[in-house]
Motif scaffolding. Sequence first.
Motif, PDB file in Angstrom:
ATOM      1  N   VAL A  79       0.811  -1.211   0.000  1.00 39.00           N
ATOM      2  CA  VAL A  79       0.000   0.000   0.000  1.00 39.00           C
ATOM      3  C   VAL A  79       0.849   1.268   0.000  1.00 39.00           C
ATOM      4  CG1 VAL A  79      -1.958  -1.144   1.084  1.00 39.00           C
ATOM      5  CG2 VAL A  79      -0.244  -0.013   2.524  1.00 39.00           C
ATOM      6  N   VAL A  80       2.157   1.136  -0.115  1.00 43.26           N
ATOM      7  CA  VAL A  80       3.057   2.282  -0.109  1.00 43.26           C
ATOM      8  C   VAL A  80       3.728   2.396  -1.471  1.00 43.26           C
ATOM      9  CG1 VAL A  80       5.126   3.275   0.942  1.00 43.26           C
ATOM     10  CG2 VAL A  80       3.472   2.047   2.358  1.00 43.26           C
ATOM     11  N   ARG A  81       3.797   3.610  -1.993  1.00 42.95           N
ATOM     12  CA  ARG A  81       4.467   3.851  -3.273  1.00 42.95           C
ATOM     13  C   ARG A  81       5.792   4.553  -3.003  1.00 42.95           C
ATOM     14  NH1 ARG A  81      -0.191   6.318  -7.162  1.00 42.95           N
ATOM     15  NH2 ARG A  81      -1.710   4.692  -6.835  1.00 42.95           N
ATOM     16  N   PHE A  82       6.693   3.823  -2.434  1.00 41.83           N
ATOM     17  CA  PHE A  82       8.014   4.386  -2.113  1.00 41.83           C
ATOM     18  C   PHE A  82       9.021   3.264  -2.274  1.00 41.83           C
ATOM     19  CE2 PHE A  82      11.182   6.125   0.958  1.00 41.83           C
ATOM     20  CZ  PHE A  82      11.379   7.344   0.333  1.00 41.83           C
ATOM     21  N   ASP A  83      10.100   3.520  -2.995  1.00 39.36           N
ATOM     22  CA  ASP A  83      11.053   2.467  -3.339  1.00 39.36           C
ATOM     23  C   ASP A  83      11.723   1.814  -2.129  1.00 39.36           C
ATOM     24  OD1 ASP A  83      10.481   2.788  -6.007  1.00 39.36           O
ATOM     25  OD2 ASP A  83      12.148   4.191  -6.355  1.00 39.36           O
ATOM     26  N   SER A  84      12.024   2.576  -1.101  1.00 37.69           N
ATOM     27  CA  SER A  84      12.784   2.014   0.021  1.00 37.69           C
ATOM     28  C   SER A  84      11.920   1.607   1.210  1.00 37.69           C
ATOM     29  CB  SER A  84      13.847   3.030   0.476  1.00 37.69           C
ATOM     30  OG  SER A  84      13.225   4.191   0.949  1.00 37.69           O
ATOM     31  N   PHE A  85      10.599   1.562   1.017  1.00 37.50           N
ATOM     32  CA  PHE A  85       9.721   1.190   2.122  1.00 37.50           C
ATOM     33  C   PHE A  85       8.506   0.458   1.568  1.00 37.50           C
ATOM     34  CE2 PHE A  85       6.108   2.260   4.947  1.00 37.50           C
ATOM     35  CZ  PHE A  85       6.577   1.667   6.113  1.00 37.50           C
ATOM     36  N   SER A  86       8.027  -0.545   2.280  1.00 40.56           N
ATOM     37  CA  SER A  86       6.837  -1.292   1.877  1.00 40.56           C
ATOM     38  C   SER A  86       5.948  -1.532   3.085  1.00 40.56           C
ATOM     39  CB  SER A  86       7.216  -2.647   1.274  1.00 40.56           C
ATOM     40  OG  SER A  86       7.868  -2.474   0.049  1.00 40.56           O
ATOM     41  N   ALA A  87       4.677  -1.608   2.854  1.00 43.80           N
ATOM     42  CA  ALA A  87       3.704  -1.979   3.883  1.00 43.80           C
ATOM     43  C   ALA A  87       2.641  -2.819   3.175  1.00 43.80           C
ATOM     44  CB  ALA A  87       3.083  -0.746   4.528  1.00 43.80           C
ATOM     45  N   PHE A  88       2.586  -4.097   3.512  1.00 43.24           N
ATOM     46  CA  PHE A  88       1.677  -5.020   2.836  1.00 43.24           C
ATOM     47  C   PHE A  88       0.402  -5.211   3.660  1.00 43.24           C
ATOM     48  CE2 PHE A  88       5.762  -5.964   0.993  1.00 43.24           C
ATOM     49  CZ  PHE A  88       5.456  -6.141  -0.340  1.00 43.24           C
ATOM     50  N   ARG A  89      -0.708  -5.272   2.934  1.00 40.65           N
ATOM     51  CA  ARG A  89      -1.993  -5.574   3.572  1.00 40.65           C
ATOM     52  C   ARG A  89      -2.645  -6.721   2.830  1.00 40.65           C
ATOM     53  NH1 ARG A  89      -4.778   0.224   4.818  1.00 40.65           N
ATOM     54  NH2 ARG A  89      -3.281   0.865   6.375  1.00 40.65           N
ATOM     55  N   GLN A  90      -3.261  -7.601   3.616  1.00 36.59           N
ATOM     56  CA  GLN A  90      -3.965  -8.721   3.003  1.00 36.59           C
ATOM     57  C   GLN A  90      -5.450  -8.696   3.348  1.00 36.59           C
ATOM     58  OE1 GLN A  90      -2.146 -12.548   3.700  1.00 36.59           O
ATOM     59  NE2 GLN A  90      -3.072 -13.367   1.850  1.00 36.59           N
ATOM     60  N   ARG A  91      -5.817  -8.053   4.437  1.00 34.84           N
ATOM     61  CA  ARG A  91      -7.215  -7.935   4.837  1.00 34.84           C
ATOM     62  C   ARG A  91      -7.550  -6.456   4.979  1.00 34.84           C
ATOM     63  NH1 ARG A  91      -9.702 -11.830   9.265  1.00 34.84           N
ATOM     64  NH2 ARG A  91      -8.921 -13.205   7.649  1.00 34.84           N
ATOM     65  N   VAL A  92      -8.560  -6.005   4.215  1.00 30.89           N
ATOM     66  CA  VAL A  92      -8.932  -4.588   4.252  1.00 30.89           C
ATOM     67  C   VAL A  92     -10.448  -4.452   4.321  1.00 30.89           C
ATOM     68  CG1 VAL A  92      -6.891  -3.824   2.963  1.00 30.89           C
ATOM     69  CG2 VAL A  92      -8.996  -4.355   1.747  1.00 30.89           C
ATOM     70  N   SER A  93     -10.884  -3.347   4.883  1.00 30.18           N
ATOM     71  CA  SER A  93     -12.302  -2.978   4.910  1.00 30.18           C
ATOM     72  C   SER A  93     -12.447  -1.645   4.202  1.00 30.18           C
ATOM     73  CB  SER A  93     -12.812  -2.850   6.339  1.00 30.18           C
ATOM     74  OG  SER A  93     -12.789  -4.097   6.977  1.00 30.18           O
ATOM     75  N   CYS A  94     -13.554  -1.486   3.479  1.00 31.86           N
ATOM     76  CA  CYS A  94     -13.738  -0.267   2.696  1.00 31.86           C
ATOM     77  C   CYS A  94     -15.225  -0.035   2.463  1.00 31.86           C
ATOM     78  CB  CYS A  94     -13.014  -0.429   1.363  1.00 31.86           C
ATOM     79  SG  CYS A  94     -12.825   1.091   0.444  1.00 31.86           S
ATOM     80  N   THR A  95     -15.620   1.224   2.412  1.00 34.04           N
ATOM     81  CA  THR A  95     -16.991   1.589   2.055  1.00 34.04           C
ATOM     82  C   THR A  95     -17.058   1.771   0.547  1.00 34.04           C
ATOM     83  OG1 THR A  95     -17.318   2.670   4.177  1.00 34.04           O
ATOM     84  CG2 THR A  95     -18.820   3.290   2.404  1.00 34.04           C
ATOM     85  N   LEU A  96     -18.070   1.167  -0.070  1.00 32.96           N
ATOM     86  CA  LEU A  96     -18.242   1.233  -1.522  1.00 32.96           C
ATOM     87  C   LEU A  96     -19.606   1.812  -1.853  1.00 32.96           C
ATOM     88  CD1 LEU A  96     -16.915  -2.338  -2.409  1.00 32.96           C
ATOM     89  CD2 LEU A  96     -15.630  -0.194  -2.405  1.00 32.96           C
ATOM     90  N   ASP A  97     -19.709   2.455  -3.019  1.00 31.88           N
ATOM     91  CA  ASP A  97     -20.988   2.994  -3.468  1.00 31.88           C
ATOM     92  C   ASP A  97     -21.749   1.949  -4.284  1.00 31.88           C
ATOM     93  OD1 ASP A  97     -19.843   2.984  -6.024  1.00 31.88           O
ATOM     94  OD2 ASP A  97     -19.542   5.149  -6.076  1.00 31.88           O
ATOM     95  N   GLU A  98     -22.812   2.379  -4.944  1.00 32.05           N
ATOM     96  CA  GLU A  98     -23.661   1.444  -5.687  1.00 32.05           C
ATOM     97  C   GLU A  98     -22.959   0.785  -6.869  1.00 32.05           C
ATOM     98  OE1 GLU A  98     -24.513   5.711  -6.541  1.00 32.05           O
ATOM     99  OE2 GLU A  98     -24.809   4.502  -4.780  1.00 32.05           O
ATOM    100  N   GLU A  99     -21.883   1.379  -7.375  1.00 24.50           N
ATOM    101  CA  GLU A  99     -21.115   0.763  -8.462  1.00 24.50           C
ATOM    102  C   GLU A  99     -19.947  -0.053  -7.930  1.00 24.50           C
ATOM    103  OE1 GLU A  99     -21.908   4.254  -9.198  1.00 24.50           O
ATOM    104  OE2 GLU A  99     -23.643   3.495 -10.271  1.00 24.50           O
ATOM    105  N   LEU A 100     -19.941  -0.300  -6.620  1.00 26.05           N
ATOM    106  CA  LEU A 100     -18.887  -1.044  -5.940  1.00 26.05           C
ATOM    107  C   LEU A 100     -17.528  -0.368  -6.111  1.00 26.05           C
ATOM    108  CD1 LEU A 100     -20.057  -4.714  -6.625  1.00 26.05           C
ATOM    109  CD2 LEU A 100     -20.498  -3.270  -4.638  1.00 26.05           C
ATOM    110  N   THR A 101     -17.537   0.965  -6.022  1.00 26.27           N
ATOM    111  CA  THR A 101     -16.344   1.797  -6.092  1.00 26.27           C
ATOM    112  C   THR A 101     -16.304   2.665  -4.839  1.00 26.27           C
ATOM    113  OG1 THR A 101     -16.453   1.854  -8.494  1.00 26.27           O
ATOM    114  CG2 THR A 101     -15.163   3.589  -7.440  1.00 26.27           C
ATOM    115  N   ALA A 102     -15.120   2.787  -4.241  1.00 31.98           N
ATOM    116  CA  ALA A 102     -14.972   3.603  -3.033  1.00 31.98           C
ATOM    117  C   ALA A 102     -15.119   5.082  -3.374  1.00 31.98           C
ATOM    118  CB  ALA A 102     -13.624   3.348  -2.384  1.00 31.98           C
ATOM    119  N   PRO A 103     -15.938   5.813  -2.614  1.00 32.83           N
ATOM    120  CA  PRO A 103     -16.018   7.255  -2.832  1.00 32.83           C
ATOM    121  C   PRO A 103     -14.716   7.962  -2.418  1.00 32.83           C
ATOM    122  CG  PRO A 103     -17.718   6.526  -1.259  1.00 32.83           C
ATOM    123  CD  PRO A 103     -16.902   5.336  -1.634  1.00 32.83           C
ATOM    124  N   ALA A 104     -13.976   7.376  -1.478  1.00 32.43           N
ATOM    125  CA  ALA A 104     -12.693   7.956  -1.050  1.00 32.43           C
ATOM    126  C   ALA A 104     -11.677   7.805  -2.172  1.00 32.43           C
ATOM    127  CB  ALA A 104     -12.207   7.263   0.213  1.00 32.43           C
TER     128      ALA A 104
END
Length: 172
Positions: free
Chosen positions: A130-155
């Motif tokens: 989830v990080v866009r930086f060459d010398s650092f990484s942060a991996f996620r495998q389980r996430v929660s998110c709010t989605l709209d009617e088109e199944l797209t996050a408003p954020a």
Amino acid sequence: MVDTTPIPPQPGAGATPPAAADLPSPDALKDQARRLRQELDKSGTKISHAKALELVAHQLGYRDWNTLSAASAASAAEAVRRHNQTQLQIGDRVAGTYLGQAFNGEVLAVQRMGGGHVRVTLHFDSPVDVVRFDSFSAFRQRVSCTLDEELTAPARTSDGRPHMRIERRLPS
């Protein structure tokens, strides 16, 4: 002398418009107006397509074609939203993007929220950085998110991409 001639009711007056969910699509309503125009033409009454659209609107209890068309389009959008969200269930396999990176995963939780939104928890098959930086990484495998009617996050991210978008369902 006062004129006491009754005023004829306006077309569609007194009629209760059908519930938005019961409306045909705008294209189906246009086809109905076309058929009405053709039938009236056969009997010798010529009307414009615009007049036929207005007659269809009045017949269904709407003030005018624009009002009916808007209600019909809203009904179609609501049907898509209901289809997308009711089809999304725990255990579904989905594919999409999270923070701009592709994922495949499983739906772990679905919570209906107001305003046509749904909160989902997904478990990705492979962790996503989830990080866009060459010398650092942060991996996620389980996430929660709010989605709209088109199944797209408003954020959105700083570059305008939605945080998450579920693009399709995968075979189980």
